[in-house]
Design an enzyme around this catalytic site. Structure first.
Site, PDB file in Angstrom:
ATOM      1  CE  LYS A  65     -13.177 -16.126 -38.734  1.00 18.13           C
ATOM      2  NZ  LYS A  65     -14.460 -17.140 -37.657  1.00 18.13           N
ATOM      3  CG  ASP A 101     -14.923 -19.353 -35.119  1.00 16.16           C
ATOM      4  OD1 ASP A 101     -14.854 -18.585 -33.772  1.00 16.16           O
ATOM      5  OD2 ASP A 101     -14.412 -19.239 -36.065  1.00 16.16           O
TER       6      ASP A 101
HETATM    7  O1  SKM Z   1     -14.182 -16.315 -34.643  1.00 15.08           O
HETATM    8  C1  SKM Z   1     -14.614 -15.022 -34.367  1.00 15.08           C
HETATM    9  C2  SKM Z   1     -13.346 -13.906 -34.115  1.00 15.08           C
HETATM   10  O2  SKM Z   1     -12.307 -14.558 -33.591  1.00 15.08           O
HETATM   11  C3  SKM Z   1     -13.521 -12.456 -34.442  1.00 15.08           C
HETATM   12  C4  SKM Z   1     -14.618 -12.349 -34.269  1.00 15.08           C
HETATM   13  C5  SKM Z   1     -15.587 -10.925 -34.310  1.00 15.08           C
HETATM   14  O3  SKM Z   1     -13.900  -9.591 -33.241  1.00 15.08           O
HETATM   15  O4  SKM Z   1     -16.233  -9.928 -34.927  1.00 15.08           O
HETATM   16  C6  SKM Z   1     -15.504 -13.183 -35.385  1.00 15.08           C
HETATM   17  C7  SKM Z   1     -15.447 -14.021 -35.216  1.00 15.08           C
HETATM   18  O5  SKM Z   1     -15.612 -14.766 -36.849  1.00 15.08           O
END
Ligand code: SKM
Length: 275
Positions: A65, A101
């Protein structure tokens, strides 16, 4: 068919394809959401791949991220402040980064728990990535007082300094435990209690006031021991499914302009987690 997906490592456990593919089908949008396992040393190449292949949009998860940021054409102000991007929109070749988020968490809190945040006292446990998103989102949307507690107090202090709003204080865990009854909303953003650390607790609930909203961003297990205890002590509890669903809904909206049926998404996720 437009291609969307998730960049992360690992990604196999993700519930995002389930939510997004169902929503694409629901709206009759010709698109498919895929999982892309990207090693940390290949983040730059993966973003170049998004450009070269014309991938319409991606989510970004752990551990990328922060790492994706230098490879994007633009990062919106909120994501920049948080220091993390979880959603990228490919706008005719221009890659723009967002963070859904924190905003997703706040929307889930307001809608699922039916709380009005203005004037509330909120305790945030943790000072890592999850806490950053939630803290800055709360600061920018709610006239609430938000305090932070963390095992490493210095990290909580740094976050409060970055917040620069004069409304927040930081406390060592033991001090926060003593003051617990002062808070209307208590949020765990740490991984204490998450599979496989299911016996760990982020903070003692001994002084919890009944009626307090206790929220845990963990969804595996579906309900942590800590959340169960909070409910047994009379709290109103929220697990992490709402955050997952709403961050996905906000990403879906950025990609397609449509607001998906969040209850439908939530049911899919719950059915999968309960299997
Ligand atoms: O921020 C979210 C991400 O967009 C998707 C995600 C997932 O699919 O496990 C988890 C988070 O980090």
């Amino acid at each position: 068919e437009n291609v969307y997906g998730l960049l992360g490592f690992p990604v196999e456990h993700s519930l995002s394809p389930l939510m997004h593919n169902d929503a694409f089908a629901y709206f009759g949008i010709s698109a498919r959401y895929h999982l892309f396992s990207v090693k940390p040393e290949q983040v730059g190449e993966a973003i170049a791949g998004v450009r070269a292949l014309g991938i319409a949009g991606v989510n970004v998860t752990i551990p990328h991220k922060m790492a994706v940021i230098p490879f994007l054409d633009e990062v919106d102000e909120h994501a920049r402040r948080i220091g993390a991007v979880n959603t990228i929109v490919n706008d005719n070749g221009r890659l723009v980064g967002y963070n859904t988020d924190g905003p997703g968490y706040v929307k889930a809190l307001e809608e699922e728990m039916d709380v009005h945040l203005d004037g509330k006292r909120i305790l945030l446990i943790g000072a890592g990535g999850g806490a950053r998103g939630i803290y800055f989102s709360l600061l920018s949307t709610a006239a609430a007082r938000i305090d932070i507690t963390n095992r490493t107090t210095e990290k909580a202090a740094r976050l409060v300094r970055e917040g620069e709003d004069g409304r927040s204080a930081f406390f060592p865990l033991a001090e926060a435990e003593k003051r617990l009854a002062e808070y209307d909303i208590i949020i765990n953003t740490t991984s204490a209690g998450m599979h496989p650390r299911v016996n760990e607790q982020p903070l003692s609930l001994e002084r919890l006031r009944p009626g307090t909203v206790v929220s845990d961003i963990i969804y595996n297990p579906f309900e942590t021991k800590w959340l169960k205890e909070a409910k047994a002590r009379g709290a109103r509890g929220q697990n992490g499914v709402g955050m997952l669903v709403y961050q996905g809904a906000l990403a879906f909206e950025k990609w397609t302009g449509q607001w998906p049926d969040v209850n439908r998404m939530k049911q899919l996720v719950i059915d999968q987690l309960r299997r």
